[in-house]
Design a protein around this motif. Structure first.
Motif, PDB file in Angstrom:
ATOM      1  N   GLY A 112      34.426   9.886  38.071  1.00  0.00           N
ATOM      2  CA  GLY A 112      34.128   8.775  38.989  1.00  0.00           C
ATOM      3  C   GLY A 112      35.139   7.643  38.967  1.00  0.00           C
ATOM      4  N   VAL A 113      35.666   7.298  37.781  1.00  0.00           N
ATOM      5  CA  VAL A 113      36.603   6.174  37.678  1.00  0.00           C
ATOM      6  C   VAL A 113      37.945   6.513  38.342  1.00  0.00           C
ATOM      7  N   ALA A 114      38.229   7.811  38.520  1.00  0.00           N
ATOM      8  CA  ALA A 114      39.469   8.217  39.188  1.00  0.00           C
ATOM      9  C   ALA A 114      39.474   7.773  40.654  1.00  0.00           C
ATOM     10  N   ALA A 115      38.315   7.319  41.153  1.00  0.00           N
ATOM     11  CA  ALA A 115      38.265   6.793  42.520  1.00  0.00           C
ATOM     12  C   ALA A 115      38.792   5.359  42.575  1.00  0.00           C
ATOM     13  N   ASN A 116      38.974   4.718  41.425  1.00  0.00           N
ATOM     14  CA  ASN A 116      39.449   3.324  41.377  1.00  0.00           C
ATOM     15  C   ASN A 116      40.903   3.223  41.883  1.00  0.00           C
ATOM     16  N   LEU A 117      41.102   2.393  42.895  1.00  0.00           N
ATOM     17  CA  LEU A 117      42.415   2.299  43.554  1.00  0.00           C
ATOM     18  C   LEU A 117      43.508   1.767  42.649  1.00  0.00           C
ATOM     19  N   ARG A 118      43.168   0.766  41.819  1.00  0.00           N
ATOM     20  CA  ARG A 118      44.178   0.201  40.904  1.00  0.00           C
ATOM     21  C   ARG A 118      44.646   1.270  39.912  1.00  0.00           C
ATOM     22  N   LEU A 119      43.690   2.052  39.414  1.00  0.00           N
ATOM     23  CA  LEU A 119      44.038   3.118  38.472  1.00  0.00           C
ATOM     24  C   LEU A 119      44.985   4.109  39.148  1.00  0.00           C
ATOM     25  N   ARG A 120      44.669   4.483  40.375  1.00  0.00           N
ATOM     26  CA  ARG A 120      45.502   5.431  41.120  1.00  0.00           C
ATOM     27  C   ARG A 120      46.918   4.872  41.320  1.00  0.00           C
ATOM     28  N   GLU A 121      46.966   3.589  41.722  1.00  0.00           N
ATOM     29  CA  GLU A 121      48.270   2.941  41.961  1.00  0.00           C
ATOM     30  C   GLU A 121      49.133   2.909  40.708  1.00  0.00           C
ATOM     31  N   HIS A 122      48.504   2.476  39.596  1.00  0.00           N
ATOM     32  CA  HIS A 122      49.299   2.333  38.377  1.00  0.00           C
ATOM     33  C   HIS A 122      49.768   3.670  37.832  1.00  0.00           C
ATOM     34  N   PHE A 123      48.957   4.687  38.001  1.00  0.00           N
ATOM     35  CA  PHE A 123      49.407   6.019  37.605  1.00  0.00           C
ATOM     36  C   PHE A 123      50.600   6.430  38.454  1.00  0.00           C
ATOM     37  N   ALA A 124      50.499   6.193  39.746  1.00  0.00           N
ATOM     38  CA  ALA A 124      51.588   6.563  40.651  1.00  0.00           C
ATOM     39  C   ALA A 124      52.878   5.842  40.268  1.00  0.00           C
ATOM     40  N   GLU A 125      52.757   4.566  39.846  1.00  0.00           N
ATOM     41  CA  GLU A 125      53.943   3.777  39.489  1.00  0.00           C
ATOM     42  C   GLU A 125      54.554   4.205  38.158  1.00  0.00           C
ATOM     43  N   ARG A 126      53.698   4.533  37.191  1.00  0.00           N
ATOM     44  CA  ARG A 126      54.199   4.682  35.827  1.00  0.00           C
ATOM     45  C   ARG A 126      54.334   6.121  35.338  1.00  0.00           C
ATOM     46  N   SER A 127      53.795   7.075  36.067  1.00  0.00           N
ATOM     47  CA  SER A 127      53.843   8.445  35.565  1.00  0.00           C
ATOM     48  C   SER A 127      55.224   9.079  35.737  1.00  0.00           C
ATOM     49  N   PRO A 128      55.712   9.746  34.696  1.00  0.00           N
ATOM     50  CA  PRO A 128      57.012  10.419  34.809  1.00  0.00           C
ATOM     51  C   PRO A 128      56.896  11.776  35.506  1.00  0.00           C
ATOM     52  N   VAL A 129      55.689  12.232  35.739  1.00  0.00           N
ATOM     53  CA  VAL A 129      55.463  13.567  36.345  1.00  0.00           C
ATOM     54  C   VAL A 129      54.511  13.415  37.547  1.00  0.00           C
ATOM     55  N   PRO A 130      54.433  14.457  38.402  1.00  0.00           N
ATOM     56  CA  PRO A 130      53.535  14.347  39.560  1.00  0.00           C
ATOM     57  C   PRO A 130      52.082  14.089  39.151  1.00  0.00           C
ATOM     58  N   ILE A 131      51.398  13.270  39.977  1.00  0.00           N
ATOM     59  CA  ILE A 131      49.998  12.914  39.717  1.00  0.00           C
ATOM     60  C   ILE A 131      49.111  13.630  40.721  1.00  0.00           C
ATOM     61  N   PHE A 132      48.012  14.190  40.238  1.00  0.00           N
ATOM     62  CA  PHE A 132      47.029  14.812  41.132  1.00  0.00           C
ATOM     63  C   PHE A 132      45.707  14.051  41.000  1.00  0.00           C
ATOM     64  N   ILE A 133      45.131  13.661  42.112  1.00  0.00           N
ATOM     65  CA  ILE A 133      43.831  12.966  42.084  1.00  0.00           C
ATOM     66  C   ILE A 133      42.975  13.504  43.231  1.00  0.00           C
ATOM     67  N   PRO A 134      41.756  13.949  42.953  1.00  0.00           N
ATOM     68  CA  PRO A 134      40.902  14.437  44.040  1.00  0.00           C
ATOM     69  C   PRO A 134      40.518  13.288  44.980  1.00  0.00           C
ATOM     70  N   SER A 135      40.094  13.613  46.200  1.00  0.00           N
ATOM     71  CA  SER A 135      39.604  12.566  47.096  1.00  0.00           C
ATOM     72  C   SER A 135      38.338  11.971  46.470  1.00  0.00           C
ATOM     73  N   PRO A 136      38.027  10.689  46.789  1.00  0.00           N
ATOM     74  CA  PRO A 136      36.932   9.996  46.096  1.00  0.00           C
ATOM     75  C   PRO A 136      35.609  10.781  46.055  1.00  0.00           C
ATOM     76  N   ILE A 137      35.232  11.469  47.113  1.00  0.00           N
ATOM     77  CA  ILE A 137      33.954  12.197  47.129  1.00  0.00           C
ATOM     78  C   ILE A 137      33.952  13.336  46.099  1.00  0.00           C
ATOM     79  N   LEU A 138      35.146  13.844  45.793  1.00  0.00           N
ATOM     80  CA  LEU A 138      35.243  14.930  44.810  1.00  0.00           C
ATOM     81  C   LEU A 138      35.460  14.424  43.385  1.00  0.00           C
ATOM     82  N   CYS A 139      35.616  13.077  43.238  1.00  0.00           N
ATOM     83  CA  CYS A 139      35.740  12.494  41.893  1.00  0.00           C
ATOM     84  C   CYS A 139      34.365  12.367  41.251  1.00  0.00           C
TER      85      CYS A 139
END
Lengths: 325, 164
Positions: A264-291
Motif C-alpha cells: 500500500g505505501v508504494a502508492a505514495n507519490l513522494r516515495l515513488r519520486e525519490h526512488f526514481a531520483e536516487r535508484s541506480p537501477v530501473p524501478i518497477f512500481i505497480p499502479s496504485p490499485i495493484l499496490c
C-alpha cells in the motif's frame, strides 16, 4: 493459462481472473460492491464474517466480468498466509470447494510474494534478476532479494512498526483522520519538510525501525504548537528518506538489476519520486490499485507457481504466520 | 497492595519488566495492555517474548491484528488499534486464543474490555510529562491467578534489585 485468484488474508475479500500472470481480465474487490445493500445491517470491516458474506458474490462477479465459465479456468490460486486465521480460512475453503467441484489444480500463495508479483501485471518491460523488492504496507516493511521468479531471500524487515503503520499513527496524532497514509500524503503536499525527525539507520543491517519516529512526533505535539502540514511533510520525508536510502544501499551491495516496490505505501507519490531520483537501477512500481490488497496479484503469483510445476493438495491449510524468504 | 506501580526510565527497563513477566507467564494467561501511542506497549511485549524464550523479532500487530510466536509457550500478540467497534472484536474468533494453550498479550485492550476474560492482568503504560524516556507502568490484577503473579513478579524484581 487463465488463473482465478482469491484473496481474504485481512481487510479485503477479492477475486480476479488473470491470463498468463500478466493480463488482468477481471479484478474485483469487495469494498467496491455494495454488500451492505445486499445483506442489510452493519457488516464489520475486519472479520471473517464479512469475508464469508462477500466471498461468493465477489467470485461470481470476477467470473462474470471476465466473461468466462469454469471450463475457461486452468487453475485456482489462493492466499494461505500470512494473515488472520479466520479470514484466510474463508478464502482457502472457497478455493478448495471450487477446485474440487471443477477438477481444477489449486495452489496456495504467500500474500507477500503476491504483492511482489503485482509488478508483473500489466508490465511492459521485463524484470531482470536478481532484483530487490521492498514490500511496504501497514503490516510489513520487508526488503527481499529475488534471485528468480520463485526464489526469495529476506534481507531485512522492520524491527517494530511497519512504515504504513507509522504513517497511519502519525495521522492520528496530528488529527488527520483515516485512512492515515493518504491523509498524511495530502497534508504533506501543502507543507515543507522543515522539521528534522530522528532516523533510525541501523547501520550494518538492512532492518528498519519506525517506532522511535512515532514517539518523537508524539512528544513534539505535546510540547509545542506545530504546523500540521509542515509536520506531516517532515514526518513523511523521514520515512521516505530511510526507505529509499536503505533500499538503494542494499541494491548497490547486492548488485541487483532492478528495484521492485509493492504494498500500500508504494502508492505514495513522494516515495515513488525519490526512488526514481536516487535508484541506480530501473524501478518497477505497480499502479496504485495493484499496490493495495487485491486478487490479481494472487492469480499472477499462482501462475508462476504452476509454471514452476508446483501445486497444493486439497488438504492445504492456512498458515497465519507465514513468512517469505 | 502498593507494589503495582513502577517507574521505567528507558525502553530497556520496560523490556526487562516484560521479560520477568514473560518468565512467570503460564498457559492461558491474558495480559491487557493500555496506553497512548508510543507509551511502550509493543516494547513491553518484546520483553514478555524474551521471557517466553521467543527468538524472533516482535513487531507491532496494529495492522495485521494478530501475530503468533512460539517459544516456551505460544505468544498470541493481539492489537485492537484498528478496531473501532466492539462487534468487530467480538467477531474475530479470539476465543481459541484467549482460552488456548498460550499467553495472550493484547494491545489497545481498552477497546475490547466487555469481551475480554474477567480474570486478567491489566497493564497501563503512561507517559511522564517532560520526559521522553520515562514511563509509569501500573499493574492491576483481576482474579487470584493474577494477584499471585503480581506478587511473584514483585519478589523476582526485588531479588534482582531491579526496582527498589
Amino acid at each position: 493459462m487463465r488463473i482465478l485468484g482469491i484473496e481474504t488474508s485481512c481487510d479485503e475479500t477479492a477475486a480476479a481472473v488473470v491470463e498468463n500472470g500478466k493480463r488482468i481480465i477481471s479484478n474485483v474487490i469487495a469494498s467496491q460492491i455494495d454488500i451492505h445493500a445486499r445483506y442489510g445491517g452493519i457488516v464489520p470491516e475486519v472479520a471473517s464474517r464479512q469475508h464469508l458474506l462477500a466471498i461468493v458474490p465477489v467470485v461470481e462477479k470476477a467470473m462474470t466480468e471476465a466473461r468466462v465459465s469454469w471450463q475457461d479456468i486452468d487453475g485456482i490460486a489462493v492466499t494461505f498466509g500470512p494473515g488472520l486465521a479466520g479470514s484466510l480460512l474463508v478464502g482457502v475453503n472457497a478455493a478448495k470447494a471450487i477446485a474440487l467441484a471443477n477438477g481444477l489444480p489449486l495452489v496456495g500463495v504467500n500474500h507477500l510474494e503476491a504483492h511482489i508479483c503485482a509488478n508483473w501485471l500489466e508490465g511492459e518491460k521485463p524484470v531482470e534478476f536478481p532484483c530487490l523488492c521492498l514490500v511496504v504496507s501497514g503490516g510489513h516493511s520487508d526488503l527481499i532479494l529475488m534471485k528468480g521468479q520463485t526464489q526469495f531471500e529476506k534481507l531485512g524487515q522492520t524491527r517494530d512498526d511497519a512504515a504504513g503503520e507509522a504513517l497511519d499513527k502519525a495521522a492520528r496524532i496530528l488529527g488527520l483522520g483515516y485512512p492515515g497514509g493518504p491523509a498524511i500524503e495530502q497534508a504533506a503536499e501543502k507543507g515543507t519538510p522543515c522539521l528534522n525527525f530522528p532516523r533510525a539507520w541501523l547501520r550494518g543491517s538492512y532492518d528498519f525501525s519506525f517506532s522511535g519516529l512515532k514517539t518523537s512526533l508524539w512528544h513534539l505535539v505535546q510540547k509545542e504548537q506545530v504546523s500540521v502540514v509542515d509536520t506531516a511533510a517532515s514526518f513523511q520525508w523521514a520515512i521516505v528518506d530511510v526507505l529509499v536510502s536503505k533500499t538503494v544501499e542494499a541494491a548497490r551491495d547486492m548488485e541487483v538489476k532492478a528495484i521492485l516496490l509493492s504494498g500500500g505505501v508504494a502508492a505514495n507519490l513522494r516515495l515513488r519520486e525519490h526512488f526514481a531520483e536516487r535508484s541506480p537501477v530501473p524501478i518497477f512500481i505497480p499502479s496504485p490499485i495493484l499496490c493495495t490488497d487485491n486478487a490479481a496479484m494472487v492469480a499472477a503469483c499462482g501462475y508462476y507457481r504452476f509454471q514452476a510445476g508446483e501445486s497444493s493438495g486439497y488438504d492445504i491449510d492456512v498458515v497465519p504466520g507465514l513468512s517469505l524468504g | 497492595m502498593d507494589f503495582p506501580e513502577l517507574n521505567s526510565h528507558s525502553p530497556e527497563q520496560t523490556q526487562l519488566l516484560g521479560k520477568y513477566l514473560g518468565k512467570l507467564a503460564q498457559r492461558g494467561d491474558t495480559f491487557l495492555l493500555t496506553g497512548e501511542l508510543g507509551a511502550g506497549k509493543t516494547c513491553l511485549t518484546q520483553g514478555i517474548a524474551r521471557g517466553l524464550e521467543i527468538k524472533e523479532n516482535i513487531l507491532s500487530p496494529s495492522f495485521v491484528i494478530i501475530r503468533e510466536h512460539h517459544g516456551r509457550l505460544p505468544l498470541y500478540h493481539i492489537d485492537f488499534y484498528r478496531l473501532d467497534h466492539i462487534a468487530e472484536i467480538a467477531d474475530l474468533g479470539l476465543e481459541e486464543y484467549l482460552h488456548g494453550s498460550g499467553v495472550c498479550v493484547i494491545e489497545w485492550a481498552e477497546r475490547g474490555i466487555p469481551v475480554m476474560p474477567q480474570d486478567n492482568l491489566l497493564i497501563a503504560l503512561s507517559y511522564v510529562s517532560n520526559s521522553e524516556m520515562e514511563r509509569v507502568v501500573r499493574l492491576t490484577p483481576r482474579g487470584q491467578r493474577y494477584e499471585e503473579l503480581v506478587k511473584q513478579l514483585e519478589t523476582s524484581l526485588r531479588q534482582e534489585e531491579l526496582w527498589s
